[in-house]
Design an enzyme around this catalytic site. Sequence first.
Site, PDB file in Angstrom:
ATOM      1  CB  SER A   1      -1.017  -4.865  -8.906  1.00 52.85           C
ATOM      2  OG  SER A   1      -0.406  -5.347  -7.557  1.00 52.85           O
TER       3      SER A   1
ATOM      4  CE1 TYR B   1       2.785  -7.369  -0.726  1.00 49.39           C
ATOM      5  CE2 TYR B   1       4.183  -5.553  -1.942  1.00 49.39           C
ATOM      6  CZ  TYR B   1       3.086  -6.526  -1.836  1.00 49.39           C
ATOM      7  OH  TYR B   1       2.376  -6.752  -2.812  1.00 49.39           O
TER       8      TYR B   1
ATOM      9  CB  SER C   1       7.133  -3.856  -7.180  1.00 50.01           C
ATOM     10  OG  SER C   1       6.644  -3.042  -8.154  1.00 50.01           O
TER      11      SER C   1
END
Length: 276
Positions: free
Chosen positions: A32, A87, A214
Amino acid sequence: MSDIMKKLHEAAEYVRQMIGEEPVSIGMILGSGLGDLANELEDSVAVPYAKIPHFPVSTVPGHAGRLVAGMLGGKRVLVMQGRFHFYEGYGMDTVVFPVQMMRVLGIRNLLVTNAAGCVNTSWQPGDLMLISDHIKLIPDNPLRGINISELGERFFDMSTAYSEKLRAMAREQASKLGVVVREGIYQLFTGPSFETPAEVRFARACGADAVGMSTVPEVIAARHAGMEVLGISCLTNMAAGILDQPLNHEEVLETGERVKSTFSALVKVITAAWPV
Ligand code: HPA
């Protein structure tokens, strides 16, 4: 050949056609807000995930969803700009498909990065952490099912999952660059909900320094396939309950934005110094 191996070969063959035959030294998975580094590669070729046979497609804002091959720090790298998360609804086997494909492409080194919540109260948002080990208390495992024996053994060692040699090299490069790096343990939570304060206290009691959603599946698959792994977390926020404020994804992206030039500089020197 097993069905999954056929799929991995088809995906790898497509990618090889797009990026050319020149061997890739290091595979990279950028988390991210850290994906911009892929735009700094020289002589780059981008391959959208959507075009690669059998590849899953990313659904998270801030994850571009493409493979970028090119030169960084004098080495040929293949960067996953955006990754797949449990997710999002994928099975863990799907989450690790790209790593296994990298191995089929001949790649033996993996750099994984992520945004993570900081559990260690001596550290700050914006700190970078070399991952020394991980904790996966959730019962799933990306390699559950028939072993892909072409990639690795059924049972394999995880006691040196995050290469000590590569961490020492990364520490040295960070110190030359004047960047402080922490070192610690990453605990996987599935998300997409952030952890509760009690879960964060639990993680701390377990010995975790950071929590995130992750990396762990990919590292398991990489180690199964005999890849050398270096993991770096960008600690984007204090984990839930440490500060008297709610958590949100914007803070994660904002901190990513704030540290991205330092992070990119660090990854560049690490790549240059990486023994291949
Ligand atoms: N928890 C889990 N994952 C995260 C966090 C967090 O606090 N911050 C960034 N990714």
